[in-house]
Every structure is written in C-alpha cells, then in structure tokens.
Scaffold this active site. Structure first.
Site, PDB file in Angstrom:
ATOM      1  N   LYS A  91     -12.010  -1.354   6.629  1.00 47.54           N
ATOM      2  CA  LYS A  91     -11.048  -2.541   7.263  1.00 47.54           C
ATOM      3  C   LYS A  91     -12.163  -2.778   8.511  1.00 47.54           C
ATOM      4  O   LYS A  91     -12.289  -3.824   8.735  1.00 47.54           O
ATOM      5  CB  LYS A  91      -9.871  -2.254   7.147  1.00 47.54           C
TER       6      LYS A  91
ATOM      7  N   ASP B 254      -0.912   6.180   6.373  1.00 51.34           N
ATOM      8  CA  ASP B 254      -1.990   5.621   5.882  1.00 51.34           C
ATOM      9  C   ASP B 254      -2.573   4.843   7.236  1.00 51.34           C
ATOM     10  O   ASP B 254      -1.814   3.694   7.496  1.00 51.34           O
ATOM     11  CB  ASP B 254      -2.256   5.326   4.855  1.00 51.34           C
TER      12      ASP B 254
ATOM     13  N   TRP C 271       0.712  -1.761  -0.524  1.00 57.57           N
ATOM     14  CA  TRP C 271       0.112   0.297   0.252  1.00 57.57           C
ATOM     15  C   TRP C 271       0.826   1.073   0.012  1.00 57.57           C
ATOM     16  O   TRP C 271       0.817   2.879  -0.545  1.00 57.57           O
ATOM     17  CB  TRP C 271      -0.822   0.159   1.039  1.00 57.57           C
TER      18      TRP C 271
HETATM   19  C1  LIG Z   1      -7.558  -1.171   1.983  1.00 55.18           C
HETATM   20  C2  LIG Z   1      -6.505  -0.540   2.039  1.00 55.18           C
HETATM   21  C3  LIG Z   1      -5.504   0.359   1.089  1.00 55.18           C
HETATM   22  C4  LIG Z   1      -6.657   0.789  -0.231  1.00 55.18           C
HETATM   23  O1  LIG Z   1      -8.289   1.253   0.462  1.00 55.18           O
HETATM   24  P1  LIG Z   1      -9.022   1.677  -1.072  1.00 55.18           P
HETATM   25  O2  LIG Z   1     -10.786   2.094  -0.621  1.00 55.18           O
HETATM   26  O3  LIG Z   1      -9.301  -0.202  -1.656  1.00 55.18           O
HETATM   27  O4  LIG Z   1      -9.108   2.541  -1.694  1.00 55.18           O
HETATM   28  C5  LIG Z   1      -5.368   1.546   1.015  1.00 55.18           C
HETATM   29  N1  LIG Z   1      -3.967   1.672   2.400  1.00 55.18           N
HETATM   30  C6  LIG Z   1      -4.435   0.305   3.050  1.00 55.18           C
HETATM   31  C7  LIG Z   1      -3.574   0.189   4.483  1.00 55.18           C
HETATM   32  C8  LIG Z   1      -5.436  -0.704   3.223  1.00 55.18           C
HETATM   33  O5  LIG Z   1      -5.689  -1.303   3.661  1.00 55.18           O
END
Ligand SMILES: *Cc1c(COP(=O)(O)O)cnc(C)c1O
Length: 363
Positions: free
Chosen positions: A193, A169, A100
C-alpha cells in the site's frame, strides 16, 4: 503519463523504478541481477540489513523494538499475531472498525477466545468513542486496524489500553505519519500500500512479547525464530526487499515521515473539501473526524450514489489517465488512494476533474 490512485498494489515513486531498471541486469557490479544472487551473500546481506535499518531510522525505534520481515502478507499476520500472543492469557480484544479488522478477528478466533470490543454493525462509517468500548483487562492484547483501506476510516488517536499490549495493522498508513512506538506491543504492515511491491510484511515487535508463541505456531510465523534468523529463517523475497529498501531511501531523502504526513494532510484535505463544497452531488459516508488521509471514499450523484453516474465518472477519469479509482467491491462508489508516492499535482488533477464533472452534471 498516467496517475495511479490504486488502493494496493499501489503507486510507487517513479525514481525508484528508474533506479531498479538501471541496476536490473548488473547489481553492485556482481554481473548478476539482484534476483539471482544468494540471500546469504555479502552483497545481498548488505541491502537486507540496510532495509531493516531504514525502518528503524524512519520510525526512530528504540532498541527494545525489533524489526522482522515476514511473508504471507498482512493476512498472514492475522494468524501470526494470535499465534504469537494469544497464549499469554488465552483471550484477546478486537476493535473491529472495518473489513480488515473483522477478518483479523475471525482468524484469531481459531487460536483463542476473541472478545469483540464494539457491537457489530452492518456498515463501517465511524469509530465509536473509547468510553463505549468493552475492554477486557485480562486480554493478551488489544488489536485494531489504524486505517481501514476499503471502508475509508482512520484512527485520529491511539487507543488507551491501560497496560495491555496494543497490536496494530498499519498496512495502509505506515510511514505516512509519526507515532509514538512506545504505546505499542506490535505494529505490522504489508508493503504494497505505502512502501513497496506486494510480498513482504514489516513486523515491529516489542522484545518482551516474543516469548508467548503457542507451541503449534509455524516457525515461518514465529516472531522469535524469525528475529533470531535476522528475517532469513528461509529464503526471503530478495527482490521485493531490495525494492522496499529503495522506497524507504526515497522517503528519507524526501523529508522523511514528517513530510509524508504534511503532504497527506494537504492531499486528502483537497479532495474532502471538494466533496464538502457540493454535498448534494459528492458525498463521503465517513464521519469527519475519522476520514482517512490515505483512502478517500465518496459517492457521486447524492448520498447513496448514482451507479450510472459513478460509472461515467470512472470512465471520464480513465480517459484522462487517472486509474484505479473504483471503490472496493464491499463498499461501492469511488475511492481515491493517496499514498506517499501520489503527489500534490496528481491530487490537483483529480480535484480539477471533479470540478469539471460536477459542472457538467449539476442540475
Ligand atoms: C491490504 C490490507 C490487508 C491485506 O493484505 P494482504 O497482503 O493481501 O494480506 C490487511 N490489512 C489492511 C489494512 C490492508 O490494507
């Protein structure tokens, strides 16, 4: 009942679904579903503002940190962060520790100069120590991903940036452990998540960082404009925000972030202990201090994994109604995601199954 170990969209508290179901056809005595009322109506605004306030309450945010709700997922923020911040000095530091953060760095490079803090690696199984990092004191910001959802690593510390704004993030571990917000410039997380359905991203921005957007920044990703519009620059995903508000209420009444943290330690420890006890059969490729509390990745049948055995493991789990345990396609093996809504009992069921599977296959 099934147990959902999915990495995202992931398990949400059953209580929340029951409430949603009960209110679905008639929200707050409006005679309408929450999906079909105006986003400017008093009924909607009440829940919208309460959701924003819950984020503040749970994370205990000081006044100079603002909460914004944006669309486009965490991926939208890969561009959003750069568009809003990289104009400060034209460059940014990226600590790439997994899939990511790697994607985020690639996206940011469209809008400025990206400095990779760490040497490139082919597999992400650790987080190199700070003394080895190549940080640029002139960077607009330092970026990292706190929990790499596919790879299964998590930062056990907050990076020290010597005054350069830190951007993180937290898509897969927000609301699962307390953290000192004053160490950060921007914290963001997609909902699917750990705190809601897919479709909304919570973005927390330190007030003084709202004034650096590049002129080309689309209004829909502009922190300042969206904050000024109270996250209603355009029609927000009202139903998603309603569900997120309910999940946040659930976190509050379940003991808040401290309880989520304690549970996450217990749950992940159970699975990692099971793996360690039989290192010749189950193995986790991640260096111990960096093993994620949220996404436990492991192989079955030795260090590199035996794909036939792993397929059998997944099939047996499925038969016992344990779902979505397959590892990310970039990593393989098994991944058990233990987000807030996954219970200790759910985790025990998995560990018991791992015991039985081992007993059956041990040579
Ligand atoms: C799932 C995830 C993303 C991407 O999320 P989207 O909603 O599909 O854009 C980005 N960073 C992390 C850490 C993730 O777990």
């Amino acid at each position: 009942m099934v147990i959902n170990f999915g990495a995202g969209p992931a398990k949400l508290p059953r209580e929340v679904f029951v409430e949603v179901q009960k209110e679905l056809l008639n929200y707050a005595n409006t005679g309408l579903s929450v999906m079909e009322i105006s986003h400017r109506s008093k009924d909607y605004m009440t829940l919208h503002d309460a959701t924003l306030q819950s984020v503040r309450d749970i994370l205990n945010l000081p006044d100079n940190y603002k909460v914004i709700l944006l669309q486009g997922g965490a991926t939208g923020m890969f561009a959003g962060v750069a568009l809003n911040l990289i104009g400060r000095t034209g460059t940014a530091d990226y600590i790439v520790t997994g899939g990511w953060s790697s994607k985020a760095a690639k996206e940011a490079a469209k809008y400025g100069k990206v400095n990779l803090v760490l040497p490139k690696v082919s597999k992400y199984t650790t987080i190199p120590g700070q003394s080895t990092w190549n940080l640029d004191p002139n960077a607009s910001y330092v970026y990292y991903c706190d929990n790499e959802t596919a790879d299964g690593t998590e930062f056990p510390f907050i990076p020290e940036t010597n005054g350069v704004p830190l951007v993180v993030d937290m898509s897969s571990n927000i609301f699962s452990r307390p953290f000192d917000i004053t160490k950060f410039g921007v914290v963001y997380a997609g909902a699917q998540k750990n705190f809601g359905p897919a479709g909304i991203t919570v973005v927390i921005v330190r007030e003084d960082l709202m004034n650096h957007a590049l002129p080309i920044t689309p209004a829909i990703l502009n922190f300042k404009e969206n904050f000024a519009a109270n996250s209603e620059y355009n029609t927000p995903p009202t139903f998603i925000i309603y569900v997120v508000g309910k999940v946040l209420e659930w976190i509050k009444r379940s003991g808040g972030i401290k309880a989520m943290y304690e549970n996450s330690i217990k749950k992940s420890k159970m699975v990692y202990d099971r793996i360690e006890k039989s290192a010749e059969f189950y193995s986790c490729p991640i260096d111990k201090p960096y093993q994620s509390r949220m996404n436990v990745v492991f192989r079955v049948g030795g260090k590199t994994g035996d794909e036939a055995l792993e397929a059998e493991f997944l099939k047996g789990a499925q038969a016992l109604k344990m779902l979505q345990l397959k590892g990310h396609r970039s990593v393989g093996g098994i991944r058990a995601s233990l987000y807030n809504a996954v219970t200790l009992e759910d985790t025990e069921t998995l560990v018991n199954y791992m015991d039985e599977f081992l007993a059956k296959h041990k040579k």
